[in-house]
Scaffold this motif. Structure first.
Motif, mmCIF file in Angstrom:
data_model
loop_
_atom_site.group_PDB
_atom_site.id
_atom_site.type_symbol
_atom_site.label_atom_id
_atom_site.label_comp_id
_atom_site.label_asym_id
_atom_site.label_seq_id
_atom_site.Cartn_x
_atom_site.Cartn_y
_atom_site.Cartn_z
ATOM 1 N N GLN A 179 0.715 17.999 -1.732
ATOM 2 C CA GLN A 179 -0.545 17.747 -1.141
ATOM 3 C C GLN A 179 -0.649 16.199 -0.270
ATOM 4 N N CYS A 180 0.565 15.755 -0.296
ATOM 5 C CA CYS A 180 0.343 14.496 0.199
ATOM 6 C C CYS A 180 1.582 14.282 1.573
ATOM 7 N N ARG A 181 2.764 14.880 1.068
ATOM 8 C CA ARG A 181 3.662 14.536 2.060
ATOM 9 C C ARG A 181 3.621 14.883 3.399
ATOM 10 N N ALA A 182 2.782 15.838 3.846
ATOM 11 C CA ALA A 182 2.681 16.348 5.339
ATOM 12 C C ALA A 182 2.140 15.097 5.887
ATOM 13 N N CYS A 183 1.403 14.129 5.366
ATOM 14 C CA CYS A 183 0.954 12.890 6.212
ATOM 15 C C CYS A 183 1.651 11.618 5.759
ATOM 16 N N HIS A 184 2.300 11.617 4.719
ATOM 17 C CA HIS A 184 2.835 10.268 3.978
ATOM 18 C C HIS A 184 4.230 10.598 3.796
ATOM 19 N N ALA A 185 4.800 10.040 4.768
ATOM 20 C CA ALA A 185 6.304 10.235 4.390
ATOM 21 C C ALA A 185 7.063 8.657 4.322
ATOM 22 N N PRO A 229 0.001 6.491 6.881
ATOM 23 C CA PRO A 229 1.129 5.264 6.461
ATOM 24 C C PRO A 229 2.039 5.617 5.303
ATOM 25 N N SER A 230 3.414 5.182 5.567
ATOM 26 C CA SER A 230 4.339 5.192 4.340
ATOM 27 C C SER A 230 3.491 4.720 3.114
ATOM 28 N N VAL A 231 3.857 5.381 2.025
ATOM 29 C CA VAL A 231 3.461 5.186 0.659
ATOM 30 C C VAL A 231 4.699 4.313 -0.149
ATOM 31 N N HIS A 232 5.777 4.207 0.420
ATOM 32 C CA HIS A 232 7.026 3.586 -0.243
ATOM 33 C C HIS A 232 6.382 2.120 -0.328
ATOM 34 N N LEU A 269 0.368 -2.667 6.268
ATOM 35 C CA LEU A 269 1.698 -2.183 7.082
ATOM 36 C C LEU A 269 1.415 -2.729 8.443
ATOM 37 N N THR A 270 2.311 -3.084 9.098
ATOM 38 C CA THR A 270 2.203 -3.251 10.668
ATOM 39 C C THR A 270 2.630 -2.263 11.451
ATOM 40 N N ASP A 271 3.046 -1.237 10.883
ATOM 41 C CA ASP A 271 3.637 0.122 11.900
ATOM 42 C C ASP A 271 2.760 1.108 11.605
ATOM 43 N N PHE A 272 1.447 0.918 11.113
ATOM 44 C CA PHE A 272 0.413 2.099 11.173
ATOM 45 C C PHE A 272 -0.995 1.500 11.514
ATOM 46 N N ALA A 273 -1.667 2.285 12.475
ATOM 47 C CA ALA A 273 -2.944 1.897 12.897
ATOM 48 C C ALA A 273 -3.958 2.395 11.926
ATOM 49 N N TYR A 274 -4.203 1.490 11.112
ATOM 50 C CA TYR A 274 -5.486 1.958 10.067
ATOM 51 C C TYR A 274 -6.845 1.795 10.566
ATOM 52 N N SER A 275 -7.853 2.627 9.904
ATOM 53 C CA SER A 275 -9.042 2.636 10.236
ATOM 54 C C SER A 275 -9.730 1.528 10.134
ATOM 55 N N ALA A 276 -10.751 0.977 10.716
ATOM 56 C CA ALA A 276 -11.387 -0.020 10.817
ATOM 57 C C ALA A 276 -11.986 -0.108 8.972
ATOM 58 N N ALA A 277 -12.366 1.050 8.767
ATOM 59 C CA ALA A 277 -12.956 1.046 7.197
ATOM 60 C C ALA A 277 -12.008 0.523 6.338
ATOM 61 N N ARG A 290 -10.256 7.770 7.481
ATOM 62 C CA ARG A 290 -9.778 8.875 8.038
ATOM 63 C C ARG A 290 -9.182 9.896 7.045
ATOM 64 N N MET A 291 -8.697 9.385 5.888
ATOM 65 C CA MET A 291 -8.018 10.049 4.800
ATOM 66 C C MET A 291 -9.227 11.116 4.256
ATOM 67 N N ILE A 292 -8.953 12.668 4.366
ATOM 68 C CA ILE A 292 -10.008 13.371 3.926
ATOM 69 C C ILE A 292 -9.602 14.183 2.601
ATOM 70 N N THR A 293 -8.447 14.030 2.327
ATOM 71 C CA THR A 293 -7.891 14.832 1.231
ATOM 72 C C THR A 293 -8.045 14.012 -0.093
ATOM 73 N N ALA A 294 -8.559 14.522 -1.118
ATOM 74 C CA ALA A 294 -8.610 13.851 -2.433
ATOM 75 C C ALA A 294 -8.020 14.512 -3.419
ATOM 76 N N LEU A 295 -7.692 14.061 -4.761
ATOM 77 C CA LEU A 295 -7.385 14.657 -5.780
ATOM 78 C C LEU A 295 -8.315 14.418 -7.035
ATOM 79 N N ALA A 296 -8.976 15.630 -7.250
ATOM 80 C CA ALA A 296 -10.012 15.651 -8.175
ATOM 81 C C ALA A 296 -9.683 15.343 -9.846
ATOM 82 N N SER A 297 -8.574 15.587 -9.859
ATOM 83 C CA SER A 297 -8.067 15.697 -11.443
ATOM 84 C C SER A 297 -7.574 14.246 -11.692
#
Length: 124
Positions: free
Chosen positions: A39-45, A53-56, A66-74, A102-109
């Motif tokens: 569920q996450c790897r497609a966007c978070h490598a 952004p990387s989650v490492h 992180l300085t290498d990702f353009a985060y949303s203002a939110a 911008r993240m739209i995927t959630a984990l309900a469980s």
């Protein structure tokens, strides 16, 4: 001395009941890896990309830090660091945690979130 069938059945039932009522153990990082990869790897490598952004090393890192990702203002407007509680809240409802993000995927469980968080904490 042999146990009667009734005693054997009772013992089996008691063991099954004890397992069913036992509190769940801590989330397993191996389970989280499976969920993350589905569920996450497609966007978070391992390295940040346009998709996410990387989650490492995310555990304990400044939110939107992180300085290498353009985060949303939110997300940039959030203060603090990624604690287990913050990660759980974000993964449960990204739009509620950072409205306008911008993240739209959630984990309900809750169990899935705990497992993914345990896995992410292994990524250094």
């Amino acid at each position: 001395m042999r146990m009667s069938r009734a005693a054997s059945a009772l013992l089996f039932f008691a063991a099954a009941l004890a397992l069913a009522l036992a509190p769940a153990g801590p989330a397993a990082a191996s389970d989280g890896a499976k969920i993350f990869n589905m569920q996450c790897r497609a966007c978070h490598a391992a390295k940040s990309s346009v998709a996410g952004p990387s989650v490492h090393g995310v555990a304990g890192r400044k939110i939107a830090g992180l300085t290498d990702f353009a985060y949303s203002a939110a997300l940039k407007a959030k203060s603090g660091v990624w604690t287990d509680a913050a990660l759980d809240a974000y993964l449960a409802a990204p739009g509620k945690f950072a409205p306008g993000g911008r993240m739209i995927t959630a984990l309900a469980s809750p169990a899935d979130r705990a497992a993914v968080i345990a896995y992410m904490k292994t990524l250094k």
